[in-house]
Design a protein around this motif. Structure first.
Motif, PDB file in Angstrom:
ATOM      1  N   ASP A 206     -27.943  28.461 -13.755  1.00 43.51           N
ATOM      2  CA  ASP A 206     -28.810  28.171 -14.900  1.00 43.51           C
ATOM      3  C   ASP A 206     -28.220  27.005 -15.685  1.00 43.51           C
ATOM      4  O   ASP A 206     -27.502  27.193 -16.672  1.00 43.51           O
ATOM      5  CB  ASP A 206     -28.941  29.416 -15.777  1.00 43.51           C
ATOM      6  CG  ASP A 206     -30.030  29.271 -16.829  1.00 43.51           C
ATOM      7  OD1 ASP A 206     -30.557  28.148 -16.984  1.00 43.51           O
ATOM      8  OD2 ASP A 206     -30.345  30.268 -17.505  1.00 43.51           O
ATOM      9  N   SER A 209     -29.237  26.705 -19.498  1.00 46.84           N
ATOM     10  CA  SER A 209     -28.514  27.644 -20.368  1.00 46.84           C
ATOM     11  C   SER A 209     -27.090  27.174 -20.609  1.00 46.84           C
ATOM     12  O   SER A 209     -26.571  27.267 -21.725  1.00 46.84           O
ATOM     13  CB  SER A 209     -28.495  29.041 -19.742  1.00 46.84           C
ATOM     14  OG  SER A 209     -29.769  29.635 -19.795  1.00 46.84           O
ATOM     15  N   ARG A 253     -33.904  31.879 -24.216  1.00 40.44           N
ATOM     16  CA  ARG A 253     -33.910  31.710 -22.763  1.00 40.44           C
ATOM     17  C   ARG A 253     -33.287  32.923 -22.075  1.00 40.44           C
ATOM     18  O   ARG A 253     -33.776  33.373 -21.031  1.00 40.44           O
ATOM     19  CB  ARG A 253     -33.165  30.434 -22.387  1.00 40.44           C
ATOM     20  CG  ARG A 253     -33.218  30.110 -20.895  1.00 40.44           C
ATOM     21  CD  ARG A 253     -32.597  28.755 -20.581  1.00 40.44           C
ATOM     22  NE  ARG A 253     -32.640  28.495 -19.155  1.00 40.44           N
ATOM     23  CZ  ARG A 253     -33.674  27.952 -18.510  1.00 40.44           C
ATOM     24  NH1 ARG A 253     -34.754  27.614 -19.194  1.00 40.44           N
ATOM     25  NH2 ARG A 253     -33.636  27.745 -17.213  1.00 40.44           N
ATOM     26  N   GLN A 254     -32.209  33.467 -22.656  1.00 43.45           N
ATOM     27  CA  GLN A 254     -31.563  34.624 -22.046  1.00 43.45           C
ATOM     28  C   GLN A 254     -32.461  35.856 -22.098  1.00 43.45           C
ATOM     29  O   GLN A 254     -32.515  36.651 -21.144  1.00 43.45           O
ATOM     30  CB  GLN A 254     -30.232  34.932 -22.756  1.00 43.45           C
ATOM     31  CG  GLN A 254     -29.233  33.789 -22.758  1.00 43.45           C
ATOM     32  CD  GLN A 254     -29.098  33.114 -21.417  1.00 43.45           C
ATOM     33  OE1 GLN A 254     -28.661  33.729 -20.443  1.00 43.45           O
ATOM     34  NE2 GLN A 254     -29.472  31.840 -21.354  1.00 43.45           N
ATOM     35  N   SER A 257     -35.175  35.498 -19.380  1.00 47.22           N
ATOM     36  CA  SER A 257     -34.754  35.318 -17.991  1.00 47.22           C
ATOM     37  C   SER A 257     -34.584  36.678 -17.308  1.00 47.22           C
ATOM     38  O   SER A 257     -33.976  37.595 -17.864  1.00 47.22           O
ATOM     39  CB  SER A 257     -33.439  34.545 -17.928  1.00 47.22           C
ATOM     40  OG  SER A 257     -32.944  34.506 -16.603  1.00 47.22           O
ATOM     41  N   PRO A 260     -30.239  36.787 -16.670  1.00 48.12           N
ATOM     42  CA  PRO A 260     -29.668  35.872 -17.659  1.00 48.12           C
ATOM     43  C   PRO A 260     -28.205  35.549 -17.378  1.00 48.12           C
ATOM     44  O   PRO A 260     -27.478  36.335 -16.772  1.00 48.12           O
ATOM     45  CB  PRO A 260     -29.803  36.660 -18.972  1.00 48.12           C
ATOM     46  CG  PRO A 260     -29.767  38.090 -18.545  1.00 48.12           C
ATOM     47  CD  PRO A 260     -30.459  38.136 -17.216  1.00 48.12           C
ATOM     48  N   MET A 261     -27.785  34.374 -17.834  1.00 45.56           N
ATOM     49  CA  MET A 261     -26.369  34.016 -17.758  1.00 45.56           C
ATOM     50  C   MET A 261     -25.537  34.957 -18.610  1.00 45.56           C
ATOM     51  O   MET A 261     -24.433  35.364 -18.231  1.00 45.56           O
ATOM     52  CB  MET A 261     -26.165  32.560 -18.241  1.00 45.56           C
ATOM     53  CG  MET A 261     -24.704  32.160 -18.387  1.00 45.56           C
ATOM     54  SD  MET A 261     -24.510  30.505 -19.099  1.00 45.56           S
ATOM     55  CE  MET A 261     -25.069  29.515 -17.728  1.00 45.56           C
TER      56      MET A 261
END
Length: 508
Positions: A206, A209, A253-254, A257, A260-261
């Protein structure tokens, strides 16, 4: 031969403890590297003739890049393998350290410091996350984390000692070459002693991110450093806006997703959040304490760097012993009392500074021992809570968050407690008449500037200037100590509430 019961964790043996010694090497090195450069700056200035801006970036490039990349590198380690990332980071860190030691210009040294931040960010998340894979028994894991955590405190105190010793006998580049003999044993022994670990089902890479969290952290640390060094300004405000905006976009964004990262749901767990808050505040106050105690011992008491560093050693020893002993306490005392009590003990150390007589430096040395007593215990249990609250495959990301709290705390320590000292000093110091405008400006900014100016003045002017500057500096130290004590006491209450339902930690 009967196999152990499934619910009984396998206890670590000699190989795992030897691996812990290897994993402590990069932790100790990076902590030393955070402080040792300050002692080499005068000689670097004479040899390389850098501009003022270059000199600042020599100091700031490393922590800025390090803080910005910790979370992305933790996620990368989960994907490619934490041991592999550790070995790549160690190789790069050693090679770039050699480059920095022989840098011919200020620009090259700034670039080398930025690269050190890049490779340093590969080391820190990997070391802590690998501990979980090595130590499955709860008591042994807490003991290992205690040793790991005290590496930071010991390294921070050893930095002035090592720097003073090296610069007393060698040229400025020796402080960078220190990394080579420290990391060579790691490169040789880690493939043998440390097993590989990774997330068996990693998500996609990602890049957006990573860019967002890098931007948020760099802007935040930069803004804190500017605030601590120069006070409020449009640049500080702009850095804050950029950091908040990038942080909000990263969080959104997390949350959206599927893989997520950084799994933000971890923060729903009170032990995880309480442990992070503890580490953030412990780092903030500990670094803030070192900021003023090191200046007092050298500039007020007149100790050379090596002697001042040795005076801080008892505090490092107490920190290590406290972290090791608390492992035997948590089976009987709930984490809320251990962490809350540790923070309150640290607060009492700051109260000693607030209420004590600083002349002679004895109060500061004793206070550092008290602070170390509380921080060693609190950091050990907080680190254990952070790791045990996540699944094994998320250990790298969780470790990176923990390291980010440490680095952010270091920036806050200078920005909050350091600013209290410098702002009070600038407001209270009285510059005697008759000085050149440049001398007056230098003496009114910092205690170090006043000492340098007094060295070229006659006794009639030097005496009053030194008396006023020391009194102004100590007034700032008292204010900073009061802020630190209040911050620690307030955090003790919050952490206690977050952890109030967490039972005593299992000893076996």
């Amino acid at each position: 031969m009967l196999s152990p019961a499934p619910d009984v964790p396998v206890r670590a043996g000699a190989r795992e403890w030897a691996a812990l010694v290897v994993l402590i090497l990069p932790v100790l090195l990076i902590s030393v590297d955070n402080t040792v450069l300050n002692f080499a700056l005068p000689e670097i200035s004479r040899e390389l003739s850098p501009t003022g801006t270059q000199l600042l970036w020599m100091v700031d490039a490393y922590p800025l890049v390090l803080a910005g990349l910790l979370v992305p590198m933790g996620s990368l380690g989960d994907r490619v393998g934490r041991r592999r990332l550790l070995l790549v980071g160690s190789t790069g860190f050693a090679a770039v350290s050699a480059l920095a030691a022989f840098a011919p210009t200020g620009e090259v040294l700034v670039a080398a410091r930025a690269l050190l931040g890049l490779f340093g960010s590969m080391l820190m998340p990997a070391t802590l996350s690998l501990l979980r894979n090595l130590f499955h028994d709860p008591t042994q894991r807490r003991a290992a984390i205690a040793v790991w955590a005290t590496g930071f405190s010991a390294g921070g105190v050893l930095g002035p000692v090592v720097g003073g010793l090296l610069l007393q006998h060698f040229w400025w580049g020796s402080v960078f070459l220190l990394a080579v003999p420290v990391l060579l044993p790691l490169l040789a022994l880690a493939p043998v002693l440390v097993p590989e670990s990774r997330n068996p089902a990693p998500g996609p890479v990602d890049v957006p991110s990573a860019a967002l969290i890098m931007t948020a952290m760099v802007a935040l640390v930069y803004g804190l450093k500017e605030l601590g060094g120069h006070g409020p300004s449009p640049g500080v405000l702009a850095a804050g806006v950029v950091s908040v905006a990038a942080g909000v976009l990263f969080v959104r964004r997390q949350l959206r997703s599927p893989v997520p990262m950084l799994d933000l749901r971890l923060f729903r767990h009170a032990p995880f959040t309480g442990g992070l808050l503890n580490n953030l505040v412990v780092s903030t106050t500990f670094i803030g304490f070192l900021f003023f105690v090191s200046q007092h011992l050298q500039l007020v008491e007149g100790m050379p760097p090596l002697e001042a560093g040795l005076a801080l050693m008892p505090g490092a020893v107490v920190t290590i012993v406290s972290g090791l002993l608390v492992v035997h306490v948590v089976g009987f005392v709930p984490p809320a009392l251990v962490l809350g009590g540790g923070l309150l003990v640290m607060a009492s150390g700051f109260l000693l500074v607030l209420l004590g007589d600083l002349s002679g430096g004895l109060v500061l040395v004793v206070a550092l021992m008290v602070v170390g007593l509380g921080s060693g215990a609190a950091q050990t249990i907080a680190g254990d809570l952070i790791l045990t609250e996540v699944a094994p495959e998320q250990a790298g990301a969780a470790s990176a968050i923990s390291e980010t709290a440490y680095e952010l705390g270091a920036g806050l320590g200078v920005a909050v407690l350091g600013t209290a000292v410098t702002a009070t000093y600038a407001r209270r110091v009285t510059v005697p008449p008759g000085l050149e405008p440049e001398q007056a400006a230098t003496a009114s900014e910092t205690l170090g500037g006043a000492v340098d100016v007094a060295a070229v003045l006659g006794p009639d002017a030097a005496g009053p200037l030194l008396a006023s500057s020391v009194a102004a500096f100590e007034a700032g130290v008292h204010l900073s100590a009061g802020i630190g004590a209040a911050l620690l006491a307030g955090t003790a209450v919050v952490v206690g509430l977050l952890l109030r339902r967490v039972p005593r930690l299992r000893r076996r």
